[in-house]
Design an enzyme around this catalytic site. Structure first.
Site, PDB file in Angstrom:
ATOM      1  CD  GLU A 138      -6.324   4.532  -0.605  1.00 61.85           C
ATOM      2  OE1 GLU A 138      -6.290   4.377   0.618  1.00 61.85           O
ATOM      3  OE2 GLU A 138      -7.372   4.507  -1.276  1.00 61.85           O
ATOM      4  CE1 TYR A 140      -3.772   2.487   1.151  1.00 59.65           C
ATOM      5  CE2 TYR A 140      -1.925   3.541   2.250  1.00 59.65           C
ATOM      6  CZ  TYR A 140      -3.213   3.589   1.789  1.00 59.65           C
ATOM      7  OH  TYR A 140      -3.948   4.730   1.953  1.00 59.65           O
TER       8      TYR A 140
END
Length: 409
Positions: free
Chosen positions: A218, A130
């Site tokens: 993101e 991530y």
């Protein structure tokens, strides 16, 4: 530091980009994404599948809601994400997607009509991590956030493995240094030459972050293919609405077909409107006052039908349009107008109310108006002299209780 979330998106009133649009922006910034084409017809999808010449193809329905993989189409087709190694099978899949509604855990009603599909090269993922860049109040600027645990919600990682989340403030005048992005790449578990590649991708993502005036970029998963290539598999981009005027190209990407038409109409005249499910329509100037008005309605036993902030400099035309939007909601049984005038005057708001009620369709529901502040007496006189059925109350508590009583009558 709280982890901020947001899809693909923020304004002009929460500008939502489809997955393919985010990937188009990323590709322009030399960020590694899978090869893809977009199609709005079966023929286009078939050509795209053959043009890609990929070992495996993934077809993804393009809607703003998440949970597509577990969704279901009104055609009976299960899932909004399909894999195939045979391009000849693509038309049959797409036929059951385009023109049908896809219902997922995030959609409302019977789902969202699918108008486009993304036909892309399917890439296997050998490693999922991530990575995000976001504006952070505590740091007073952008930060990088990363975790070796990708492919799941970052909130879940923060709850179960908080030591797996790495945060690095970025000097907004210089941007992230190569030493910082290399360190972050190592924190995510990249090794060897992939450290440098992941670092370079992070640098490019920061350039995108600045170029589009984002508040969040993101990537989840920020991954590695079996061929040892760092790829951004999925992206969510949130934009700073205050910088929207600088990016007409981004605003042109806005797809309003999935948005509440009332919110689109409100946005067109500069109103901040969010529809809800209550029975008391609210028209207020100022976001804080609007929230307080919604709270007091709930305090007295009812539910607000909306958040509607006409702003400090509201014009009569905006107030008139606000009334039209409120009265189109069939659930609204009473309208509560709560104005504390500073920049805008009570007279301006009162004139907008009168114009809306006289010029538009006849409004049968009761209207409670509470005016305070600049030109309050003139505003009250305007309402009294209008001859309209308006209940004017000075005290907010009394105005709220009367609105609730009328709505329940």
């Amino acid at each position: 530091m709280p982890i901020q979330r947001g899809i693909v998106a923020s304004q002009v009133r929460f500008l939502n980009l489809h997955e393919y649009q985010s990937k188009q922006i990323m590709a322009k910034h030399d960020i590694n994404v899978q090869r893809f084409e977009i199609a709005d017809s079966v023929d286009q999808a078939e050509r795209a599948a053959r043009n890609l010449n990929a070992e495996e193809i993934v077809i993804k329905a393009q809607i703003h809601a998440g949970g597509r993989g577990k969704g279901e189409f009104s055609s009976g087709l299960k899932s909004g994400v399909h894999l195939t190694k045979d391009p000849a099978k693509v038309p049959g899949i797409v036929e059951q997607m385009l023109g049908y509604k896809l219902k997922t855990k995030q959609t409302t009603g019977d789902g969202v009509l699918v108008r486009k599909v993304m036909v892309a090269e399917a890439l296997d993922i050998a490693k999922e991590t991530y990575f995000a860049i976001l504006m952070d109040r505590e740091s007073g600027g952008p930060v990088m956030v990363g975790s070796p645990d990708g492919g799941v919600d970052i909130e879940q990682v923060a709850e179960t493995n908080p030591d797996h989340i790495f945060q690095m403030p970025i000097d907004i005048t210089t941007g992230p240094t190569k030493a910082q992005t290399r360190e972050m790449a190592k924190n995510l578990g990249f090794t060897g030459k992939n450290v440098e590649e992941a670092s370079e991708q992070m640098q490019n993502l920061y350039k995108l972050f600045l170029d589009v005036d984002a508040v969040q970029v993101e990537i989840n998963p920020f991954g590695l293919t079996p061929q040892n290539r760092v790829v951004c598999f999925d992206a969510k981009i949130s934009f700073d609405d205050n910088a929207a005027f600088k990016h007409p190209d981004l605003q042109a990407m806005r797809d309003t077909t999935e948005e509440d038409p009332r919110e689109v109409a409100a946005d067109a005249v500069g109103l901040n409107y969010v529809g809800m499910e209550g029975n008391i329509g609210c028209l207020v100037n100022g976001a804080g006052l609007a929230l307080a008005t919604m709270d007091i309605i709930k305090l007295y036993g009812a539910q607000p039908a909306n958040f509607l902030d006409v702003g400090g400099g509201a014009t009569s035309e905006q107030v008139s349009q606000a009334f039209k939007i409120l009265t189109e909601d069939q659930n609204v049984k009473t309208i509560l107008v709560n104005i504390f005038a500073g920049i805008a005057s009570c007279l301006t708001v009162a004139q907008g109310i009168v114009a809306a009620l006289k010029e538009g369709p006849k409004i049968k529901i009761p209207i409670v108006v509470r005016l305070q502040g600049n030109h309050v007496e003139e505003g009250k006189a305007c309402l009294r002299n209008s001859g309209l059925n308006i209940v004017a109350i000075d005290d907010l508590d009394e105005a709220a209780t009367e609105s609730v009583r009328l709505a329940n009558a």
